[in-house]
Design an enzyme around this catalytic site. Structure first.
Site, short mmCIF file in Angstrom:
data_model
loop_
_atom_site.label_atom_id
_atom_site.label_comp_id
_atom_site.label_asym_id
_atom_site.label_seq_id
_atom_site.Cartn_x
_atom_site.Cartn_y
_atom_site.Cartn_z
N CYS A 177 55.89 -3.61 9.26
CA CYS A 177 56.63 -4.87 9.41
C CYS A 177 56.67 -5.23 10.89
O CYS A 177 56.55 -4.38 11.75
CB CYS A 177 58.04 -4.79 8.82
SG CYS A 177 59.21 -3.85 9.77
N ASP B 248 33.06 -12.89 -0.94
CA ASP B 248 32.46 -11.71 -0.32
C ASP B 248 31.09 -11.46 -0.97
O ASP B 248 30.92 -11.70 -2.17
CB ASP B 248 33.34 -10.47 -0.47
CG ASP B 248 33.03 -9.42 0.59
OD1 ASP B 248 33.86 -9.22 1.50
OD2 ASP B 248 31.95 -8.79 0.52
N ALA C 128 31.87 -10.91 11.28
CA ALA C 128 30.97 -11.65 12.16
C ALA C 128 30.95 -11.09 13.58
O ALA C 128 30.07 -11.44 14.37
CB ALA C 128 31.37 -13.13 12.19
N THR D 197 34.96 -12.58 7.65
CA THR D 197 33.76 -11.75 7.52
C THR D 197 33.61 -10.92 8.80
O THR D 197 34.22 -11.24 9.82
CB THR D 197 32.51 -12.64 7.34
OG1 THR D 197 32.46 -13.57 8.42
CG2 THR D 197 32.53 -13.38 6.02
#
Length: 552
Positions: free
Chosen positions: A407, A193, A263, A261
């Protein structure tokens, strides 16, 4: 966007600030989305995912809070892209809130037009659970990420990631689940990151084990643990579009490669190569067009490196951030040579009506969640994989904001669990009502051709009727609040999706609503996949008695 420094935290306990528990639940979950433990940039109303907001601006936020405090139990509040626009008389079984966020007519459904509207104060980006008030921090995506890496392990590595190295990037609200999901599956992971704060946050919340600014150190530690077949997660500060090509140059090929990321948003999400965070912020402000172009060029290099690693034997997949599409549009014609995570690993679960089911204790008492964990372990004891997840989550997941659990439950299981929870509230076993919701990333609530509906068997990837039908049936069946959003996960123009939340307040009326909603909601997933021709969905529908008029 005006920044306001104030600490927002949902009220705890049983004292109401509103005129009923459903309104109270909406208020607390809106506030919980902006709790500093939960939100990425609460001072800007940003919850996660680049600019995914809980409300359009601070004036709108305050108006929503005021509206929820005075809303009657037979009224419905309408929220348009984070702004409260109307309160209508409805009825007690109707949703208390209906939200529509970021929706644009298809021809105008792009980032440029969205940004024009956002600049004028006419729209906000709701992501998926940011604008629909059911984000629970990184745990919200953790089990899905755990399931994805678990399925990758089953398909390619004999059932475990022991002795393997995963390389990924992006440690924000969503991507931050990756390090823990990999180590839960026994593997080693290097997670990159550009923002030290993101890595620090994951380490603080025990999602990531260690931090380094050195690629050499990351590789040394990774190799050491890989040889020992022991799990470790390494947060590496750097830009993936620089580090991946460097690894290619050194002929280093991980076992598994993916990316989370931001993006999906080239302007606000991705940082171009060669820029610090501060330099990127300055360029974003001064020359947004140049910024976007540089981002896209960096993403293309990033994808090129992923493709090279795939060619050298790495199991490579897209994790739903639309990075392949950007690279393809930039001229990289083989960008889609590696698959998305849904067709590669998750679709069989969708065929059974399974998806990321979550619940939150409005009391603020962790004991309420631990009691519900026991319900899962007791009622679904035959599902060893699910029970393992609950046991691991109990030990390793730190709550953010109001205590919560996630869950993956399927058709029939969700309604059964909801019934039990409502009974536990009614008889006082739980100290306050429970909010039950899910991600928009679910089996029957999203149309996203580069993610959830990629490579559908019948070619129906872009058919967007399904999330609309999902929202409609959940609304008429009495969900507490229902949302329809555009652009979540993959950005403007690439997805439509719906969310629902239902409150278990212990009343008989809630029990009926829960039964209806928690049947129709996963039922839409079974129906959608039957319609697309999946045999497993047909088997599920027949076994569970889902009424599908033209099913063969």
């Amino acid at each position: 966007m005006e920044k306001v420094k104030q600490t927002i935290r949902a009220p705890r306990g049983t004292e109401l600030q509103t005129k009923g528990w459903v309104q109270e639940a909406a208020l607390r979950m809106l506030m919980n989305n902006l709790d500093p433990e939960v939100a990425e940039k609460p001072e800007e109303l940003v919850v996660y995912g680049g600019i995914g907001r809980a409300a359009r601006n601070w004036e709108s936020y305050n108006a929503i809070v005021d509206s929820l405090k005075t809303l009657e139990s037979d009224e419905t509040l309408l929220v348009q892209s984070g702004k409260p626009v109307a309160i209508f008389k409805s009825h007690e079984d109707a949703p208390r809130v209906l939200l529509a966020n970021s929706n644009l007519v298809p021809k105008w459904a792009n980032w440029d037009h969205f940004r024009e509207l956002e600049k004028k104060g006419l729209m906000m980006y709701g992501q998926m659970t940011a604008g629909s008030w059911i984000y629970i921090g990184t745990q919200g995506i953790l089990q899905g990420t755990y399931e994805t890496f678990g399925e990758a392990a089953r398909q390619h590595f004999g059932g475990s990631l022991k002795g393997t190295l995963t390389l990924t990037a992006g440690l924000g609200g969503m991507g931050g689940a990756q390090p823990l999901a990999v180590t839960m599956n026994g593997g080693v992971v290097i997670a990159i990151d550009v923002d030290k704060r993101s890595i620090d946050r994951r380490i603080e919340k025990r999602y990531c084990d260690m931090y380094t600014e050195s690629l050499e150190e990351a590789l040394t530690v990774a190799n050491e643990y890989k040889e020992k077949k022991e799990p470790i997660s390494i947060g590496l500060l750097g830009n993936a579009a620089e580090i991946l090509p460097e690894l290619v140059k050194r002929n280093i090929t991980p076992d598994l490669v993916t990316d989370q990321t931001s993006a999906h948003d080239p302007l606000n999400g991705y940082i171009p190569v060669g820029y610090t965070l501060e330099e990127a912020a300055k360029l974003r402000e001064e020359d947004p067009e140049r910024y976007v172009q540089l981002s896209k060029e960096s993403m293309t290099k990033h994808v090129e490196a992923m493709l090279t690693m795939q060619a050298k034997g790495a199991i490579t997949f897209d994790y739903g951030n639309n990075i392949r599409q950007v690279a393809f549009d930039e001229g990289l014609k083989n960008a889609f040579d590696f698959p998305g995570f849904v067709p590669a690993f998750i679709r069989p679960l969708f065929c059974e009506g399974k998806g990321p089911f979550r619940w939150v204790a409005l009391s603020g008492d962790p004991e309420d969640i631990y009691k519900t964990d026991e319900v899962i372990l007791r009622e679904f004891a035959d599902n060893e994989h699910l029970c393992n997840w609950i046991r691991m989550a109990r030990q390793q997941v730190e709550f953010q904001g109001l205590p919560s659990r996630i869950c993956w439950l399927g058709y029939g299981e969700r309604a059964k669990f909801g019934r039990i929870i409502n009974e536990m509230v009614a008889n006082g076993e739980l100290s306050a009502p429970i909010v039950i919701g899910r991600d928009h990333l679910d089996c029957g609530s999203v149309a996203s051709p580069n993610r959830e509906t990629e490579a559908m068997k019948d070619g129906s990837d872009a058919v967007a009727d399904w999330p609309i039908l999902n929202a409609l049936i959940n609304s008429v069946n009495g969900a507490s609040w229902v949302s329809v959003h555009h652009g979540g996960g993959v950005g403007m123009g690439y997805s439509l999706h719906a969310g629902m939340v239902i409150v278990a307040d212990g009343t008989e009326a809630a029990a009926k609503r829960i039964e209806r909603v928690l049947t129709s909601d996963p039922g839409m997933g079974v129906v959608r996949h039957v319609d697309a021709g999946y045999d497993l969905a047909v088997e599920t529908a027949k076994e569970k008695g889902v009424n599908i008029p033209m099913m063969k």
